[in-house]
Design a protein around this motif. Structure first.
Motif, PDB file in Angstrom:
ATOM      1  N   THR A 174       0.861  -1.178   0.000  1.00 42.79           N
ATOM      2  CA  THR A 174       0.000   0.000   0.000  1.00 42.79           C
ATOM      3  C   THR A 174       0.900   1.231   0.000  1.00 42.79           C
ATOM      4  O   THR A 174       1.962   1.229   0.631  1.00 42.79           O
ATOM      5  CB  THR A 174      -0.950   0.009   1.217  1.00 42.79           C
ATOM      6  N   ASN A 175       0.467   2.264  -0.719  1.00 39.99           N
ATOM      7  CA  ASN A 175       1.294   3.467  -0.880  1.00 39.99           C
ATOM      8  C   ASN A 175       0.497   4.667  -0.387  1.00 39.99           C
ATOM      9  O   ASN A 175      -0.565   4.988  -0.917  1.00 39.99           O
ATOM     10  CB  ASN A 175       1.681   3.643  -2.358  1.00 39.99           C
ATOM     11  N   ALA A 176       1.028   5.347   0.626  1.00 40.50           N
ATOM     12  CA  ALA A 176       0.395   6.553   1.172  1.00 40.50           C
ATOM     13  C   ALA A 176       1.130   7.786   0.657  1.00 40.50           C
ATOM     14  O   ALA A 176       1.941   8.385   1.346  1.00 40.50           O
ATOM     15  CB  ALA A 176       0.405   6.516   2.696  1.00 40.50           C
ATOM     16  N   GLY A 177       0.866   8.135  -0.611  1.00 38.24           N
ATOM     17  CA  GLY A 177       1.404   9.348  -1.201  1.00 38.24           C
ATOM     18  C   GLY A 177       2.900   9.368  -1.401  1.00 38.24           C
ATOM     19  O   GLY A 177       3.507  10.441  -1.529  1.00 38.24           O
ATOM     20  N   HIS A 178       3.548   8.209  -1.445  1.00 39.77           N
ATOM     21  CA  HIS A 178       5.011   8.111  -1.501  1.00 39.77           C
ATOM     22  C   HIS A 178       5.490   7.984  -2.953  1.00 39.77           C
ATOM     23  O   HIS A 178       4.720   7.577  -3.837  1.00 39.77           O
ATOM     24  CB  HIS A 178       5.449   6.884  -0.696  1.00 39.77           C
ATOM     25  N   PRO A 179       6.766   8.341  -3.242  1.00 42.22           N
ATOM     26  CA  PRO A 179       7.307   8.099  -4.585  1.00 42.22           C
ATOM     27  C   PRO A 179       7.141   6.635  -4.983  1.00 42.22           C
ATOM     28  O   PRO A 179       7.224   5.741  -4.133  1.00 42.22           O
ATOM     29  CB  PRO A 179       8.789   8.476  -4.450  1.00 42.22           C
ATOM     30  N   PRO A 180       6.899   6.365  -6.271  1.00 42.86           N
ATOM     31  CA  PRO A 180       6.556   5.003  -6.702  1.00 42.86           C
ATOM     32  C   PRO A 180       7.714   4.028  -6.520  1.00 42.86           C
ATOM     33  O   PRO A 180       8.858   4.330  -6.892  1.00 42.86           O
ATOM     34  CB  PRO A 180       6.219   5.173  -8.190  1.00 42.86           C
ATOM     35  N   PRO A 181       7.449   2.836  -5.962  1.00 44.64           N
ATOM     36  CA  PRO A 181       8.483   1.790  -5.934  1.00 44.64           C
ATOM     37  C   PRO A 181       8.894   1.419  -7.366  1.00 44.64           C
ATOM     38  O   PRO A 181       8.109   1.556  -8.313  1.00 44.64           O
ATOM     39  CB  PRO A 181       7.795   0.623  -5.227  1.00 44.64           C
ATOM     40  N   LEU A 182      10.128   0.966  -7.508  1.00 43.95           N
ATOM     41  CA  LEU A 182      10.653   0.541  -8.814  1.00 43.95           C
ATOM     42  C   LEU A 182      10.860  -0.968  -8.787  1.00 43.95           C
ATOM     43  O   LEU A 182      11.403  -1.508  -7.820  1.00 43.95           O
ATOM     44  CB  LEU A 182      11.969   1.256  -9.121  1.00 43.95           C
ATOM     45  N   LEU A 183      10.458  -1.639  -9.865  1.00 45.70           N
ATOM     46  CA  LEU A 183      10.518  -3.101  -9.921  1.00 45.70           C
ATOM     47  C   LEU A 183      11.131  -3.519 -11.252  1.00 45.70           C
ATOM     48  O   LEU A 183      10.615  -3.178 -12.318  1.00 45.70           O
ATOM     49  CB  LEU A 183       9.116  -3.700  -9.764  1.00 45.70           C
ATOM     50  N   SER A 240      14.025 -10.750  -9.803  1.00 40.39           N
ATOM     51  CA  SER A 240      13.400  -9.423  -9.720  1.00 40.39           C
ATOM     52  C   SER A 240      14.062  -8.603  -8.607  1.00 40.39           C
ATOM     53  O   SER A 240      14.512  -9.154  -7.597  1.00 40.39           O
ATOM     54  CB  SER A 240      11.901  -9.537  -9.434  1.00 40.39           C
ATOM     55  N   THR A 241      14.084  -7.293  -8.810  1.00 38.43           N
ATOM     56  CA  THR A 241      14.597  -6.385  -7.786  1.00 38.43           C
ATOM     57  C   THR A 241      13.554  -5.311  -7.507  1.00 38.43           C
ATOM     58  O   THR A 241      13.037  -4.681  -8.437  1.00 38.43           O
ATOM     59  CB  THR A 241      15.911  -5.706  -8.233  1.00 38.43           C
ATOM     60  N   LEU A 242      13.259  -5.105  -6.225  1.00 39.87           N
ATOM     61  CA  LEU A 242      12.306  -4.084  -5.794  1.00 39.87           C
ATOM     62  C   LEU A 242      13.070  -2.991  -5.054  1.00 39.87           C
ATOM     63  O   LEU A 242      13.855  -3.286  -4.143  1.00 39.87           O
ATOM     64  CB  LEU A 242      11.261  -4.702  -4.865  1.00 39.87           C
ATOM     65  N   LEU A 243      12.860  -1.744  -5.459  1.00 38.13           N
ATOM     66  CA  LEU A 243      13.528  -0.611  -4.813  1.00 38.13           C
ATOM     67  C   LEU A 243      12.483   0.330  -4.219  1.00 38.13           C
ATOM     68  O   LEU A 243      11.597   0.816  -4.918  1.00 38.13           O
ATOM     69  CB  LEU A 243      14.391   0.166  -5.818  1.00 38.13           C
ATOM     70  N   LEU A 244      12.606   0.589  -2.920  1.00 35.99           N
ATOM     71  CA  LEU A 244      11.838   1.618  -2.232  1.00 35.99           C
ATOM     72  C   LEU A 244      12.814   2.736  -1.853  1.00 35.99           C
ATOM     73  O   LEU A 244      13.963   2.468  -1.503  1.00 35.99           O
ATOM     74  CB  LEU A 244      11.163   1.065  -0.979  1.00 35.99           C
ATOM     75  N   TYR A 245      12.347   3.980  -1.871  1.00 36.17           N
ATOM     76  CA  TYR A 245      13.255   5.114  -1.640  1.00 36.17           C
ATOM     77  C   TYR A 245      12.423   6.303  -1.171  1.00 36.17           C
ATOM     78  O   TYR A 245      11.192   6.338  -1.304  1.00 36.17           O
ATOM     79  CB  TYR A 245      14.016   5.465  -2.921  1.00 36.17           C
ATOM     80  N   THR A 246      13.095   7.313  -0.630  1.00 36.38           N
ATOM     81  CA  THR A 246      12.423   8.559  -0.250  1.00 36.38           C
ATOM     82  C   THR A 246      12.749   9.638  -1.276  1.00 36.38           C
ATOM     83  O   THR A 246      13.623   9.476  -2.138  1.00 36.38           O
ATOM     84  CB  THR A 246      12.845   9.008   1.152  1.00 36.38           C
ATOM     85  N   ASP A 247      12.053  10.776  -1.166  1.00 35.56           N
ATOM     86  CA  ASP A 247      12.162  11.793  -2.210  1.00 35.56           C
ATOM     87  C   ASP A 247      13.518  12.482  -2.257  1.00 35.56           C
ATOM     88  O   ASP A 247      13.819  13.192  -3.210  1.00 35.56           O
ATOM     89  CB  ASP A 247      11.056  12.846  -2.064  1.00 35.56           C
TER      90      ASP A 247
END
Length: 568
Positions: free
Chosen positions: A445-454, A494-501
């Motif tokens: 779930t995403n609460a207004g965050h930059p989009p994850p990259l996959l 597969s690689t999933l990347l989460l990050y902040t702005d």
């Protein structure tokens, strides 16, 4: 005089200020903005003149001015005028406001006295030709005094917004160099261990000489230690004076700097002497009584700046330690390779509420929860809020591991509102569950965050997919809203990347540009490259050189069966 009025508006954050100057039967007014003085302000200035002391009025909503004024006095205590600041509506003038206005009033009084003295010199020159030489010499002295008064005015202004010891040293060096022309400016401060050590600016340039890290005791045979002990200015006129009264180490440092004269001025702190301000000249220099007075005032402004910088440094240090304590030590997860990177903002006082998290969920399925979030703000409060939000989200997850991620975030929002916790920001919260065929089920779930990259192993030439779908961000003023959980099956490789702005936010540039670049670089990374190296390359390449925000990157790679073993 309207320069002092302008400085008063800046120091007190007031819209108007003025210098009310008394005269023979009348008064002259110089205001900032020009022409902003009115009859009511003039009346209140006359009240200050009659009172003979400072006056502060809070004002009211019915058009009564908020007023703060101090008298300007001459060398014999006579009234020269009034320096005042006004504001609209009710305003309570703080002790700092009144102290700043008093300091500025003292400088204004000094300049007015200098003007009066200059006028006397000019009248003396006009009265007799035989006094022309004396008048010229006196005029030169007045110019020197005026320059030094202006130096102190600049010191009050320039040292009022410093944020670090290096910046304090740089500002003092610039101020002193403009008029006093020293070849050496040193800032020596007492540490927590009681030792005196030289301070140099790490960002703005190094001092000409830096003392040993060992420092020296207050009873050492050095001019600086004596100035601190005796709380007075110590002047060493020449090397012979130094050699006859001080330790050999002091003479060696004096020679290393190539000095002829040295002045050491104590820095008065709120509770104790903070250290000493050193000024040295490589030619013979006479420090007369007028210059001593200038140095004492300059040291006073410097001491205030040092106390403020030390306070800010301590707050930043606490916030950084708090934030770093909240960052998860990644554990080994069978079937996954994980890596995380945290970089603080370029300005250390901009520490904020960015975090990442990884923890196992109870139950038989071997699921893991992962989060990357950014709490709004850049201070200790933001870091503390981040810690509370992180803990509450964990609790909501672990108490109900069978529920999808969006329900944990909904529970978090409800808890923040119930506890009146003013937490705002963005986050991505996800669950990863292993499948028997080596795939992993991603639910997020995403609460207004930059989009994850996959990235997808079957499309190595394509940029990473941007998982753009999101719900509303977190904000204490927003009511609870339904949120959604989305799912995706992640194949091995597969690689999933989460990050902040902080990774993608560039001043004057659309976020999408940097996000697209990150997606391209992530997909281009070699499948066997360690994730930690991939994250460093992304941060070095995509993020701004001097980011104004914290940056968090958190990556997970699904291990390939061909590897023969789980990645660490």
């Amino acid at each position: 005089m309207n320069r002092f009025a302008r400085l008063a508006t800046r120091l007190l954050a007031a819209p108007r200020a003025l210098v009310w100057v008394t005269g023979d039967g009348s008064a002259a007014v110089e205001s900032w903005p020009t022409g902003s003085a009115d009859a009511e302000t003039a009346r209140l200035c006359r009240c200050v003149a009659e009172l003979g002391g400072p006056l502060a009025l809070t004002g009211s909503d019915d058009d009564r001015l908020a007023f703060a004024g101090v008298p300007l006095v001459g060398p014999e205590g006579e009234l020269l005028g009034v320096l005042a600041a006004t504001d609209t509506g009710p305003r309570t003038w703080s002790e700092d406001d009144l102290r700043d206005l008093g300091d500025l009033g003292a400088a204004c009084s000094a300049q007015m006295r200098l003007r009066l003295r200059s006028d006397e010199v000019l009248r003396a020159g006009e009265a007799a030709d035989e006094a022309a030489a004396l008048a010229e010499a006196q005029a030169d002295r007045m110019e020197t005094l005026l320059n030094r008064a202006q130096l102190l005015l600049r010191a009050a202004e320039d040292l009022g917004d410093t944020s670090g010891l290096g910046e304090v040293w740089a500002r003092v060096s610039d101020l002193a160099g403009s008029d006093l022309k020293p070849s050496h400016v040193g800032l020596v401060l007492a540490g927590e261990d009681g030792l005196l050590r030289q301070v140099a600016g790490a960002e703005v340039g190094q001092a000409p000489w830096k003392a040993t890290d060992a420092g020296y005791e207050l009873d050492a045979g050095r001019p600086g230690a004596r100035a601190v002990r005796e709380r007075r200015t110590v002047v060493v006129a020449d090397r012979q004076t130094l050699a006859s009264g001080y330790a050999p180490e002091a003479v060696a440092e004096f020679d290393a700097l190539g000095l002829h004269t040295l002045a050491c001025v104590p820095l008065p702190g709120t509770e104790a002497v903070l250290g000493v301000l050193e000024l040295g000249w490589d030619i013979p220099h006479v420090v007369d009584s007028a210059e001593r007075a200038v140095l004492v005032v300059l040291a006073d402004y410097t001491a205030r700046a040092v106390e403020r910088a030390t306070y800010l440094d301590e707050r930043v240090s606490i916030a950084l330690r708090l934030q770093e304590a909240m960052l998860t030590d990644l554990v080994e997860v069978p079937g996954l390779e994980t890596a995380a990177l945290y970089r603080p903002a370029a300005q250390q006082d901009m520490v904020g509420g960015d975090w990442y998290d990884l923890y196992p969920l109870p139950g038989p399925h071997g699921a893991w929860a992962l989060t990357v979030g950014d709490i709004t703000g850049h201070d200790v409060h933001a870091a503390a809020l981040m810690g509370q939000v992180r803990s509450m989200l964990r609790q909501a997850d672990i108490d109900h591991p069978e529920r999808p991620p969006h329900q944990a975030v909904e529970a978090l929002v409800q808890a923040c509102q119930t506890l009146d916790l003013p937490a705002g920001g963005t986050l991505v919260h996800a669950h990863l569950t292993p499948r028997s065929d080596g795939h992993w089920q991603l639910a997020w779930t995403n609460a207004g965050h930059p989009p994850p990259l996959l990235t997808h192993p079957d499309a190595p030439a394509e940029p990473a997919e941007q998982l753009r779908a999101h719900d509303v961000l977190l904000h204490p003023a927003l009511p609870p809203v339904p949120r959604t959980t989305r799912t995706r099956l992640l194949a091995p490789g597969s690689t999933l990347l989460l990050y902040t702005d902080g990774l993608v936010e560039h001043r004057g540039q659309d976020l999408g540009t940097a996000t697209d670049e990150a997606a391209r670089l992530l997909a281009a990374a070699h499948p066997d490259a360690p994730l930690a190296d991939v994250l460093r390359h992304l941060a070095d390449t995509v993020a701004p050189t001097r980011s104004e925000d914290d940056t968090v990157l958190f990556a997970i790679r699904i291990a390939s069966p061909a590897s023969g073993a789980d990645r660490p």
